[in-house]
Design an enzyme around this catalytic site. Structure first.
Site, PDB file in Angstrom:
ATOM      1  N   VAL A  54       0.914  -1.223   0.013  1.00 38.01           N
ATOM      2  CA  VAL A  54      -0.222   0.116  -0.048  1.00 38.01           C
ATOM      3  C   VAL A  54       0.881   1.259   0.036  1.00 38.01           C
ATOM      4  CG1 VAL A  54      -1.941  -1.021   1.050  1.00 38.01           C
ATOM      5  CG2 VAL A  54      -0.197   0.010   2.745  1.00 38.01           C
ATOM      6  N   TYR A  55       1.995   1.177   0.282  1.00 39.04           N
ATOM      7  CA  TYR A  55       2.924   2.403   0.323  1.00 39.04           C
ATOM      8  C   TYR A  55       3.096   2.896  -1.111  1.00 39.04           C
ATOM      9  CZ  TYR A  55       4.846   1.104   4.841  1.00 39.04           C
ATOM     10  OH  TYR A  55       4.952   0.664   5.974  1.00 39.04           O
ATOM     11  N   GLY A  56       2.596   4.121  -1.147  1.00 36.22           N
ATOM     12  CA  GLY A  56       2.741   4.891  -2.627  1.00 36.22           C
ATOM     13  C   GLY A  56       1.710   4.027  -3.509  1.00 36.22           C
ATOM     14  N   ASP A  57       0.446   3.471  -3.004  1.00 35.28           N
ATOM     15  CA  ASP A  57      -0.242   2.805  -3.974  1.00 35.28           C
ATOM     16  C   ASP A  57       0.555   1.876  -4.930  1.00 35.28           C
ATOM     17  OD1 ASP A  57      -2.439   4.064  -2.690  1.00 35.28           O
ATOM     18  OD2 ASP A  57      -2.166   5.923  -4.482  1.00 35.28           O
TER      19      ASP A  57
END
Length: 353
Positions: A54-57
């Protein structure tokens, strides 16, 4: 930079882990600068990198993958899954259906054929723990994952997961990633002792308490809190109890001749249950400063003085982004007969009459 065993996996990890949440659109938007940070960390003795889908999509994993080209064998690579990766109801969570898809997605974005450590990012109270554990066991046997762990799990659920692994013949979780800092020591009560009991590796996120323990944010407001921090952790960054504790800790660090941020990092790695503390630099300068303090060790006298300000096992206040069990978030789970608006209420385990 020293290394320590990651629980009983046989894997050796550096006492600092490079966290990558600040890589990408919500932190440092320059991919090349982020790649340089990774290389600088590896050259500085860090051998472990932690990221998440999920980091930075998803962009953060792509940046990490680019940085590891030609250096993959030098790195213990860890990522996490659970968060929403699309609009679909099944594009998130800890179901077998999603966990297998999430691992495949992370491998694709990172450009690697295996992960050294895969972690469930958050508990999923509505999903039987056997579901992700059976999926992860299959992924281990397929060679796509080398070790498995979880993050933010309460002590009782850590024990349950170990029991399920033993009774069902599944791979057991080898690591726990948790929030631990001078200002939030609640994990010392049960979670850290339980991790030691099961000889698990422990990775600490936010040992600098979202920046409060850098010493930049003072009671007189000398540094303005960024919009990003105020968006994600407004209660935490404005908690007077924590700010007062920082004011009390600064002179102790000063008398010891070390920056508060180095003292805070050394505090977390001094605990015998802790394997590695995750640092999350946004710039090369921030990384260099943290690496400069990697050899800091705190004597008993200094640790005793810290205990006087924040007693062992004490959380000075909540952290907005930390996992909160459903029974703390929803009053109807604590009050017999108190139903949520428009919904019938039953105590879990009881039949509705």
């Amino acid at each position: 930079m020293q290394t320590r065993p990651l629980g009983r996996t046989g894997i050796q990890v550096s006492t600092y882990t490079l966290g990558t949440m600040m890589f990408g659109p919500y932190g440092n938007p320059d991919p090349e600068a982020c790649v340089r940070i990774v290389h600088r960390a590896l050259d500085g003795g860090i051998n472990t990198i932690d990221t998440a889908d999920v980091y930075g999509d998803g962009e953060t994993e792509r940046i990490v993958g680019k940085a590891l080209r030609g250096r993959r064998d030098d790195v213990v690579l860890a990522t996490k899954g659970n968060g929403a990766m699309g609009p679909g109801a099944n594009q998130r969570g800890n179901s077998r259906r999603w966990i297998i898809s999430a691992v495949e997605g992370s491998l694709r974005r990172l450009g690697v054929d295996h992960l050294d450590l895969y972690q469930l990012h958050h508990p999923e109270p509505g999903t039987d723990i056997e579901e992700p554990m059976s999926a992860l066991t299959d992924l281990l046997r397929a060679g796509k994952v080398r070790a498995i762990g979880h993050s933010n799990l309460p002590a009782s659920e850590i024990v349950e997961a170990q029991w399920v692994a033993q009774r069902r013949g599944l791979a057991r979780f080898r690591t726990e990633q948790l929030h631990y800092s001078i200002l939030n020591r609640g994990v010392e009560n049960e979670i850290l002792p339980v991790c030691r009991r099961y000889e698990m590796g422990v990775l600490v996120w936010s040992p600098l308490s979202m920046g409060l323990l850098t010493g930049r944010y003072r009671k007189n407001g000398t540094a303005e809190v960024s919009a990003g921090r105020m968006h994600w952790v407004p209660r935490h960054m404005t908690d007077e109890r924590k700010i007062d504790a920082v004011e009390a800790l600064l002179p102790i660090a000063g008398q010891a001749g070390i920056p508060l941020r180095h003292m805070a990092m050394a505090f977390t790695t001094a605990h015998p249950a802790v394997t590695s503390a995750i640092i999350g630099p946004r710039t090369e300068e921030q990384l260099d400063d943290l690496l400069a303090g990697a050899g800091t060790q705190l004597g008993d006298d200094l640790l005793d003085r810290i205990d006087e300000i924040v007693p062992p096992g004490t959380d000075l206040g909540p952290v907005d982004v930390a996992y909160e069990p459903p029974h703390l978030r929803h009053p109807q789970l604590r009050r017999r007969g108190a139903a949520a608006p428009g919904q019938p209420y039953t105590v879990p385990g009881e039949r509705k009459r």
